[in-house]
Design an enzyme around this catalytic site. Structure first.
Site, PDB file in Angstrom:
ATOM      1  N   LYS A 139       0.884  -1.160   0.000  1.00 41.57           N
ATOM      2  CA  LYS A 139       0.000   0.000   0.000  1.00 41.57           C
ATOM      3  C   LYS A 139       0.924   1.213   0.000  1.00 41.57           C
ATOM      4  CE  LYS A 139      -4.225   1.495   2.306  1.00 41.57           C
ATOM      5  NZ  LYS A 139      -5.052   1.619   1.111  1.00 41.57           N
TER       6      LYS A 139
HETATM    7  N1  PPE Z   1      -7.694  -2.036  -2.738  1.00 43.13           N
HETATM    8  C1  PPE Z   1      -7.194  -0.781  -2.746  1.00 43.13           C
HETATM    9  C2  PPE Z   1      -6.491  -0.294  -3.953  1.00 43.13           C
HETATM   10  C3  PPE Z   1      -7.353   0.013  -1.612  1.00 43.13           C
HETATM   11  O1  PPE Z   1      -6.843   1.244  -1.609  1.00 43.13           O
HETATM   12  C4  PPE Z   1      -8.040  -0.494  -0.484  1.00 43.13           C
HETATM   13  C5  PPE Z   1      -8.231   0.352   0.743  1.00 43.13           C
HETATM   14  C6  PPE Z   1      -8.547  -1.810  -0.526  1.00 43.13           C
HETATM   15  C7  PPE Z   1      -8.351  -2.550  -1.677  1.00 43.13           C
HETATM   16  C8  PPE Z   1      -9.231  -2.444   0.640  1.00 43.13           C
HETATM   17  O2  PPE Z   1      -8.328  -2.723   1.675  1.00 43.13           O
HETATM   18  P1  PPE Z   1      -8.756  -2.759   3.219  1.00 43.13           P
HETATM   19  O3  PPE Z   1      -9.026  -1.361   3.622  1.00 43.13           O
HETATM   20  O4  PPE Z   1      -7.576  -3.354   3.907  1.00 43.13           O
HETATM   21  O5  PPE Z   1      -9.958  -3.609   3.315  1.00 43.13           O
HETATM   22  N2  PPE Z   1      -8.282   1.747   0.507  1.00 43.13           N
HETATM   23  C9  PPE Z   1      -7.997   2.682   1.577  1.00 43.13           C
HETATM   24  C10 PPE Z   1      -7.740   4.078   1.055  1.00 43.13           C
HETATM   25  C11 PPE Z   1      -8.892   4.817   0.485  1.00 43.13           C
HETATM   26  C12 PPE Z   1      -8.542   6.251   0.138  1.00 43.13           C
HETATM   27  O6  PPE Z   1      -9.246   6.834  -0.691  1.00 43.13           O
HETATM   28  O7  PPE Z   1      -7.585   6.805   0.697  1.00 43.13           O
HETATM   29  C13 PPE Z   1      -9.074   2.635   2.652  1.00 43.13           C
HETATM   30  O8  PPE Z   1     -10.162   2.118   2.429  1.00 43.13           O
HETATM   31  O9  PPE Z   1      -8.798   3.124   3.753  1.00 43.13           O
END
Ligand code: PPE
Length: 310
Positions: free
Chosen positions: A157
């Site tokens: 990330k």
């Molecule tokens: N894929 C991506 C690309 C992504 O950024 C997130 C979270 C997820 C999947 C889901 O991951 P999880 O939160 O562990 O279930 N995206 C984060 C950032 C959003 C933003 O706009 O900044 C979030 O949901 O916090």
């Protein structure tokens, strides 16, 4: 965005407006940062951070993948976050830890640029809107493909990687849709711009596997467990684009978004949010708010100083 009072920055709590960096910070130029997104919820036992340790451990792994040595441990970051939530007086909030290469050296092998760290908290409502969460969103497959493991690291990330998500989101938002769905470099379904994706096919839950360039979402993991505990079958397998149109139900999962039904993909109508989506969404809500006994271990309660009596 609405300001909170304090931000934790390199070990100290500083006023929101004073949490600033030098314009020659490495991360600003090259995207050399890693971050997390978490949520804290109001529960009966107090304010609780959902899967706190798992998120911080993912932050550590993201940093390692980009050869960044974090100056703080998971335990230190966890206590700092607890204190930050307490001192800002939040009962629920979004939490954003970020580590980045700071000011001191330019160029691509800037090992002497220090690693800086912050944790910020703020109130962030429904990421894809209250209506989206209730009635479903309209999604479109973006013409941009999700970053390939041949050039970047989908499992990390990392800040710079989000230019890819931003291109996809911008394209579909300008076309009038609520969210973008990205395909991987093979043309198979990957995920949303900031969420993982699930489909229901013949009553079975299907979600793309780790080899489809996804982020290993913590909400995704939680939803897989909840669904299995509710008796559903969950399969991690490659998903063809057309399956998005043929699915009985589609939904997105992420920390910011939580669980959001998809009611349309590429102008194919999927109808009202389906029964399975609703069932899992309700259980997920119970889990984050501390109403599900079996998932209480996912909640990291922010200790409040004991009340002075007498
Ligand atoms: N894929 C991506 C690309 C992504 O950024 C997130 C979270 C997820 C999947 C889901 O991951 P999880 O939160 O562990 O279930 N995206 C984060 C950032 C959003 C933003 O706009 O900044 C979030 O949901 O916090």
């Amino acid at each position: 965005m609405e300001k909170a009072e304090l931000i934790w920055m390199n070990g100290k709590l500083v006023p929101w407006d004073e949490a600033n960096v030098h314009v020659l910070s490495h991360g600003l130029h090259y995207g050399t940062g890693v971050f997390e997104g978490l949520r804290a919820y109001e529960t009966e036992g107090g304010t609780a951070v959902f899967r706190h340790r798992e998120h911080l451990e993912r932050l550590v792994r993201s940093a390692q993948l980009y050869y960044l040595d974090l100056p703080y441990t998971v335990d230190e970051l966890r206590s700092a976050t607890h204190e930050l939530i307490r001192r800002n007086g939040f009962t629920s909030c979004y939490i954003r830890p970020l580590a980045f290469r700071g000011y001191g050296e330019m160029g691509l092998y800037a090992q002497d640029a220090p690693i800086e760290m912050i944790v910020a908290v703020w109130e962030w409502g429904a990421y894809l809107g209250d209506d989206g969460k209730r009635n479903g969103v309209r999604a479109k497959v973006s013409s941009w493909r999700r970053i390939s493991p041949q050039g970047l690291i989908p499992h990390a990330k990392a800040s710079g990687q989000y230019l890819n998500s931003i291109l996809a989101k911008t394209e579909t938002a300008r076309a009038g849709y609520d969210e973008a769905i990205l395909l991987d470099e093979r043309g198979l379904v990957c995920e949303g711009s900031g969420e993982n994706i699930f489909l229901v096919r013949d009553g079975t839950l299907v979600t793309p596997p780790h080899t489809a360039s996804i982020l290993d979402g913590i909400t995704r993991r939680s939803v897989i467990q909840i669904a299995r505990d509710l008796g559903y079958t969950v399969v991690e397998r490659d998903v063809a684009r057309a399956e998005l149109y043929l699915a009985e139900e589609v939904f997105l999962t992420g920390t910011a978004a939580e669980l959001v039904p998809v009611r349309e993909v590429d102008d194919h109508d999927l109808g009202e949010p389906g029964e399975i989506t609703r069932h899992i969404q309700a259980k997920f809500e119970d889990a984050v708010c501390g109403r599900a006994e079996e998932y209480l271990e996912w909640l990291d309660v922010v200790e409040q100083p004991s009340k002075v009596t007498g």
